[in-house]
Design an enzyme around this catalytic site. Structure first.
Site, PDB file in Angstrom:
ATOM      1  N   TYR A  86      12.648  72.782 -34.035  1.00 11.54           N
ATOM      2  CA  TYR A  86      12.994  72.019 -32.824  1.00 11.54           C
ATOM      3  C   TYR A  86      11.922  72.221 -31.756  1.00 11.54           C
ATOM      4  CZ  TYR A  86      15.619  70.181 -28.878  1.00 11.54           C
ATOM      5  OH  TYR A  86      16.013  69.446 -27.783  1.00 11.54           O
ATOM      6  N   PHE A 138       2.726  42.839 -21.584  1.00 14.73           N
ATOM      7  CA  PHE A 138       3.366  42.859 -22.892  1.00 14.73           C
ATOM      8  C   PHE A 138       4.875  42.842 -22.639  1.00 14.73           C
ATOM      9  CE2 PHE A 138       5.125  44.920 -26.692  1.00 14.73           C
ATOM     10  CZ  PHE A 138       4.787  43.909 -27.574  1.00 14.73           C
ATOM     11  N   THR A 139       5.629  42.294 -23.580  1.00 14.68           N
ATOM     12  CA  THR A 139       7.073  42.079 -23.361  1.00 14.68           C
ATOM     13  C   THR A 139       7.793  43.342 -22.876  1.00 14.68           C
ATOM     14  OG1 THR A 139       7.336  42.469 -25.735  1.00 14.68           O
ATOM     15  CG2 THR A 139       7.354  40.172 -25.006  1.00 14.68           C
ATOM     16  N   ASP A 229      -3.202  51.112 -22.001  1.00 11.45           N
ATOM     17  CA  ASP A 229      -2.301  50.953 -23.137  1.00 11.45           C
ATOM     18  C   ASP A 229      -3.193  50.856 -24.375  1.00 11.45           C
ATOM     19  OD1 ASP A 229      -0.703  50.117 -25.221  1.00 11.45           O
ATOM     20  OD2 ASP A 229       0.450  48.671 -24.039  1.00 11.45           O
ATOM     21  N   LYS A 272       1.187  51.561 -34.274  1.00 16.78           N
ATOM     22  CA  LYS A 272      -0.029  50.756 -34.449  1.00 16.78           C
ATOM     23  C   LYS A 272      -1.232  51.689 -34.519  1.00 16.78           C
ATOM     24  CE  LYS A 272       1.800  46.745 -32.013  1.00 16.78           C
ATOM     25  NZ  LYS A 272       1.331  45.442 -32.476  1.00 16.78           N
ATOM     26  N   ARG A 395       5.123  33.799 -30.256  1.00 20.66           N
ATOM     27  CA  ARG A 395       4.608  34.428 -29.030  1.00 20.66           C
ATOM     28  C   ARG A 395       4.382  33.293 -28.039  1.00 20.66           C
ATOM     29  NH1 ARG A 395       5.318  40.139 -29.234  1.00 20.66           N
ATOM     30  NH2 ARG A 395       7.215  39.058 -28.757  1.00 20.66           N
ATOM     31  N   PHE A 461      14.021  37.104 -27.615  1.00 19.90           N
ATOM     32  CA  PHE A 461      13.345  36.755 -28.868  1.00 19.90           C
ATOM     33  C   PHE A 461      13.727  37.691 -30.008  1.00 19.90           C
ATOM     34  CE2 PHE A 461      10.321  40.237 -28.816  1.00 19.90           C
ATOM     35  CZ  PHE A 461      10.275  40.570 -27.469  1.00 19.90           C
TER      36      PHE A 461
HETATM   37  N1  F0G Z   1       2.071  47.951 -25.963  1.00 15.82           N
HETATM   38  C1  F0G Z   1       1.515  47.066 -26.799  1.00 15.82           C
HETATM   39  C2  F0G Z   1       0.175  46.477 -26.474  1.00 15.82           C
HETATM   40  C3  F0G Z   1       2.185  46.714 -27.976  1.00 15.82           C
HETATM   41  O1  F0G Z   1       1.620  45.836 -28.802  1.00 15.82           O
HETATM   42  C4  F0G Z   1       3.448  47.291 -28.256  1.00 15.82           C
HETATM   43  C5  F0G Z   1       4.198  46.913 -29.445  1.00 15.82           C
HETATM   44  C6  F0G Z   1       3.980  48.205 -27.350  1.00 15.82           C
HETATM   45  C7  F0G Z   1       3.252  48.522 -26.215  1.00 15.82           C
HETATM   46  C8  F0G Z   1       5.308  48.864 -27.589  1.00 15.82           C
HETATM   47  O2  F0G Z   1       5.216  49.775 -28.625  1.00 15.82           O
HETATM   48  O3  F0G Z   1       6.744  48.877 -30.396  1.00 15.82           O
HETATM   49  O4  F0G Z   1       6.004  51.262 -30.416  1.00 15.82           O
HETATM   50  O5  F0G Z   1       7.610  50.461 -28.729  1.00 15.82           O
HETATM   51  N2  F0G Z   1       4.008  45.853 -30.111  1.00 15.82           N
HETATM   52  C9  F0G Z   1       4.725  45.484 -31.320  1.00 15.82           C
HETATM   53  C10 F0G Z   1       4.202  44.181 -31.852  1.00 15.82           C
HETATM   54  C11 F0G Z   1       6.190  45.488 -31.168  1.00 15.82           C
HETATM   55  O6  F0G Z   1       4.750  43.724 -32.862  1.00 15.82           O
HETATM   56  O7  F0G Z   1       3.246  43.613 -31.344  1.00 15.82           O
HETATM   57  P1  F0G Z   1       6.464  50.104 -29.603  1.00 15.82           P
END
Ligand code: F0G
Length: 488
Positions: A86, A138-139, A229, A272, A395, A461
């Site tokens: 832990y 980003f979303t 980021d 990623k 997108r 989405f």
């Molecule tokens: N920032 C960027 C630029 C991203 O592309 C993503 C995730 C995140 C933050 C959030 O990271 O998913 O680990 O919580 N992008 C994914 C995509 C979901 O399919 O483009 P996460």
């Protein structure tokens, strides 16, 4: 020439050459391609939302590169050595040391994925009435900031919305716009400036090291924090190395260190970056570290795992080191270019220059005549799945939140992203995708719009369900069967 030297001298393939894979595949997963009627049924059952498809119904999964990249044998080997506990596991210290060496930042806070890091950052630095500037939102980033009453300003160069550009760093921040926005709101009201390298929603377009330097200099003069980021950094590093003249002779490791020095905070999704799972935040500031660490223990887990399993952390440590190898990070950009070129030959409109992350099909030009509030990119993503069992991601307007008055927030671009997870597909699968999307392009007048059947309030989405307007999907299936009598 010695073998190792020869290896390092391999040029990147361009022109009509083959996008050569610098790896071999020794573990495989069986795929199935359903007949077209079953693909239609699966799409309708999934509410015309590719997020709601079952993976077993998908032939080529290009939804995302998140958490689905191929791992190396070294990553799997490291997972077996994980030290589970832990608190205070050796695994965590190995990961921490790796990240400290690569980024030159003293403090590392683990999180369970990228958006969890965004939650911590937003809670630590965003207050109601504050402002955050970024090249593009980003979303999940935007949702975390606006939830806390912050405002997001996009200060990307105008070129980013030109889908037919030759600009190598379309994701760059426009310095004049950044400065003007800071002047307008007042530097003391700026939570931070965020650089997303590369950009996600506008076609995986990279940011140059020079642009990062200029943004950092401006922000340091004004006492504003710069946040990177780095979720899509692997592809961006490849583009810096191959497109930025001043960086040609630098190693990837040198570029990362130089970049890191320009940033106050770096966060990433390790789903990623590093071809693993999890995520985290890096900083050299003890003050920022202390501010964020209590939030990590509150939301994520103890400071030596932050929601990640030890196996994920071991895979990440190795994957991060492998990211410094130019022949590892070249794989997605070369495949994106290969797919882009195949589509281009058949006139299919894609976002150019081809960037990282995936090939982005331009739905605005592909399905002319579908109004944005009937979600042209969503309709095209559904049609691509029906046509080829290929799962892409909308997108466009569907990925936006509605305005406060309930009206549609029309997206700047209507794209279908065909993501290219790292080292997952073969060149012939890429050619298959190009072939099926090109067939659809020839039959594009058959594609119609979509409307909501069930619309969630946030991040609609992900879970929203839609239905086709009219019977265009049945007509598309009939035409496909006429052209390809086997139905696959
Ligand atoms: N920032 C960027 C630029 C991203 O592309 C993503 C995730 C995140 C933050 C959030 O990271 O998913 O680990 O919580 N992008 C994914 C995509 C979901 O399919 O483009 P996460």
């Amino acid at each position: 020439m010695m073998a190792a030297e020869a290896y390092n001298k391999i040029e990147f393939f361009s022109g009509d050459s083959i996008p050569l894979e610098m790896h071999k595949v020794r573990m495989v997963q069986r795929l199935y391609l359903l007949p077209i009627e079953e693909r239609l049924a699966a799409m309708q059952q999934a509410g015309n939302n590719t997020f709601l498809l079952k993976n077993r119904d998908v032939f080529i999964d290009m939804l995302t590169d998140s958490g689905v990249n191929a791992m190396s044998e070294q990553q799997y080997a490291a997972m077996l050595m994980a030290d589970d506990s832990y608190a205070g596991s050796e695994t965590f210290f190995r990961l921490q040391k790796t990240l400290q060496e690569i980024f030159g930042k003293e403090y590392f806070l683990p999180t369970h994925q990228g958006r969890a890091a965004e939650n911590i950052l937003a809670n630590a630095f965003v207050t109601s009435g504050s402002h955050t500037m970024m090249n593009y939102h980003f979303t999940t980033t935007k949702a975390h900031i606006t939830r806390l009453g912050g405002t997001v300003h996009e200060v990307t160069t105008d070129e980013v919305l030109n889908v037919d550009s030759t600009e190598p760093f379309k994701g760059n921040i426009d310095l004049q716009k950044l400065k003007a926005t800071i002047d307008e709101v007042g530097a003391d009201k700026v939570a931070f400036v965020r650089i997303e390298a590369g950009t996600n929603l506008v076609g995986g377009q990279p940011v140059s090291l020079q642009n990062m330097r200029e943004v950092s200099q401006l922000c340091r003069r004004l006492g504003i924090m710069v946040v990177l980021d780095a979720s899509l950094l692997a592809d961006n590093l490849f583009f810096i190395k191959t497109r930025e003249e001043a960086c040609r002779e630098k190693s990837i490791a040198e570029i990362v260190l130089e970049m890191s020095q320009l940033m106050d905070i770096i966060y990433f999704s390790a789903r990623k970056l590093g071809c693993a799972r999890g995520g985290g935040i890096l900083t050299s500031s003890e003050e920022h570290f202390k501010k964020m660490r209590t939030l990590v223990t509150l939301y994520e887990g103890f400071l030596t795992y932050g929601g990640m399993s030890v196996r994920e952390m071991e895979a990440l440590a190795v994957g991060m080191r492998e990211t410094l190898d130019v022949h590892v990070i070249s794989q997605t950009p070369l495949y994106v270019e290969a797919l882009g070129k195949e589509l281009d030959k058949n006139g299919v409109p894609t976002v150019k220059p081809w960037g990282g992350l995936g090939c982005h099909v331009d739905a605005t030009r592909f399905v002319q005549g579908i109004p944005q509030d009937q979600y042209p990119a969503g309709a095209l993503a559904a049609a691509i799945f029906i046509t080829g069992g290929i799962r892409g991601m909308e997108r466009g307007t569907l990925s936006e939140q509605r305005n406060e008055d309930g009206s549609e927030h029309l997206a700047d671009m209507e794209l279908v992203r065909l993501a290219v997870p790292k080292r997952v597909f073969t060149y012939s699968q890429i050619k298959y995708v190009a072939d099926r999307v090109s067939w659809l392009y020839e039959n594009r007048e058959l594609i119609g719009g979509l409307e909501f059947e069930e619309e969630p309030e946030t991040l609609r989405f992900f879970l929203g369900r839609l239905r086709p307007i009219g019977d265009w999907q049945e007509k598309l299936v009939a035409k496909f069967k006429k052209d390809m009598p086997t139905g696959v």
